[in-house]
Design an enzyme around this catalytic site. Sequence first.
Site, PDB file in Angstrom:
ATOM      1  CG  HIS A 133      -3.608   0.304   8.171  1.00  7.39           C
ATOM      2  ND1 HIS A 133      -3.354  -0.598   7.170  1.00  7.39           N
ATOM      3  CD2 HIS A 133      -2.408   0.877   8.450  1.00  7.39           C
ATOM      4  CE1 HIS A 133      -2.058  -0.544   6.854  1.00  7.39           C
ATOM      5  NE2 HIS A 133      -1.476   0.339   7.614  1.00  7.39           N
ATOM      6  CD  GLU A 173       1.452   4.891  14.077  1.00  2.00           C
ATOM      7  OE1 GLU A 173       1.701   3.763  13.636  1.00  2.00           O
ATOM      8  OE2 GLU A 173       1.559   5.926  13.393  1.00  2.00           O
ATOM      9  CE  LYS A 203      -0.738   1.995   3.916  1.00  2.00           C
ATOM     10  NZ  LYS A 203       0.483   2.352   4.631  1.00  2.00           N
ATOM     11  CG  HIS A 260       0.618  -4.138   8.092  1.00  2.00           C
ATOM     12  ND1 HIS A 260       0.643  -2.838   7.709  1.00  2.00           N
ATOM     13  CD2 HIS A 260       0.742  -4.131   9.439  1.00  2.00           C
ATOM     14  CE1 HIS A 260       0.776  -2.067   8.778  1.00  2.00           C
ATOM     15  NE2 HIS A 260       0.845  -2.824   9.855  1.00  2.00           N
TER      16      HIS A 260
END
Length: 462
Positions: A228, A204, A136, A166
């Site tokens: 995601h 994050e 991606k 992922h």
Amino acid sequence: MKADALVLFGATGDLAKKKLFPALYDLEDLGELDVKIFGVASSKWTQEVFKENVEQAVRARKPEVDEAALGKLLGEMQLIVGDYEDPQTFVALAEAIKDFKLPVIYLAIAPEYFARITEALAMVGITRRARVVVEKPFGRDLESAKALDAELKKLLPEEQIYRIDHYLGKEAVEDLLVFRFANTLFEPVWNRNYVSNIQVTMAENFGIDGRGKFYDGVGATRDVLQNHLLQVLTMLTMEPPIDMGSEAMQNEKIKVLSAIRDINKNDVVRGQFEGYLDEDGVAENSDTETFVAMKLFIDNWRWAGVPIYLRTGKKMPETVLEVIVEFKQPPRALFGAAASNQVRFRLGAKDGVDLSLQAKKPGTKLVTETVDLSVEFVAEFGDRQGPYERLLRASMLGDHFRFTRIDAVLHSWQILEDLLKNPNPVVQYEAGTWGPEAAQALVPGGWAPVGNAADQLKNLQK
Ligand code: BG6
């Protein structure tokens, strides 16, 4: 059919070092990697330097290494050095893999090379028998994703393309499906009649970690929300597929994605952490967002009217990936102040599920207190497999289940099309906070605590 070779473009790059080599080691350690591995890169490394780097990458990420497995992995590796623009690189590759019947070609490289490299692979005949795995982001908006697809489709049919997200390789994300469809308890209440709202947070506590050049052209919406976060949302809200085959699964995803209502610009907050403009590779006056939060609705029978909140950001107070599904309160508050039930899915580190319930508080009064039923999967089941290990295995086995089909990718871009074309201005936020204040106000009463804040609250209640 199982692949017999793996060709890794970008073999001296960051993704290979941090994710792919450790994942290949894991597969080797399980005895599942009986393929030859060809790295391709433009860096002029010798075979020795390449293998040293692979070894270091594995040792840096694995506390205990099985020397025999590592030795076998290194023995299977070979580096082909060559410029991606030079046709000779592909001639050399074709020669090196001529005896392999079904190579998997993994493009761990900048997206602008996807089509060019696939074309060069086609020129030397490799695409006729290969699977091609693309990282991606697939495009940067609806139009470019369509254009990239059209270019790839001239060279390869959909069945030979594996688009990576992922998050689809994360066991905890997959568990959302199992939790919903294997527990009769939850499915009957998983709808507008009982759910008051859903909150998805991917935060994050670090910044852009030297990826300024890449990140500045992308931003949080394209980097993680389009893929995601929308995948997590899909797993949470889709209808049960008729079976666990890849096509049935993809069909349900499309249905729910296409029911997402056009997002109101007033329900979107874009933020940028203070100091972002000083990062290397970031344009002067860049208005790229490092934070985005939004409210959206799914206009279908199950979810009509239920607000769904998504947020993601860099330099947040902590790294956390969580979903909170909040239920409606009982119709009458018989026991003092009413509180609602919540299911909290922890999808990142220490993945697991907490179900918050109301119980009678000890004492003479009939009042309630919140208690949690919690499960931490590692404690129950032991270590989980990493996403790249699972996706590499799936691509080698030819299983599309954990990859994104093109129509789902296009739908995800479609949902964000207006927001990307006419973005709201970015608002600065202080590093170490949960983003601009306006993002707090999106959720009436504020976002439910996640991560450490939620754990602390739980401990206080004990
Ligand atoms: C990547 C993004 O796809 O996902 C990164 O490009 C992000 O910006 C990363 O940090 C997060 O992945 P994970 O598995 O650590 O949640």
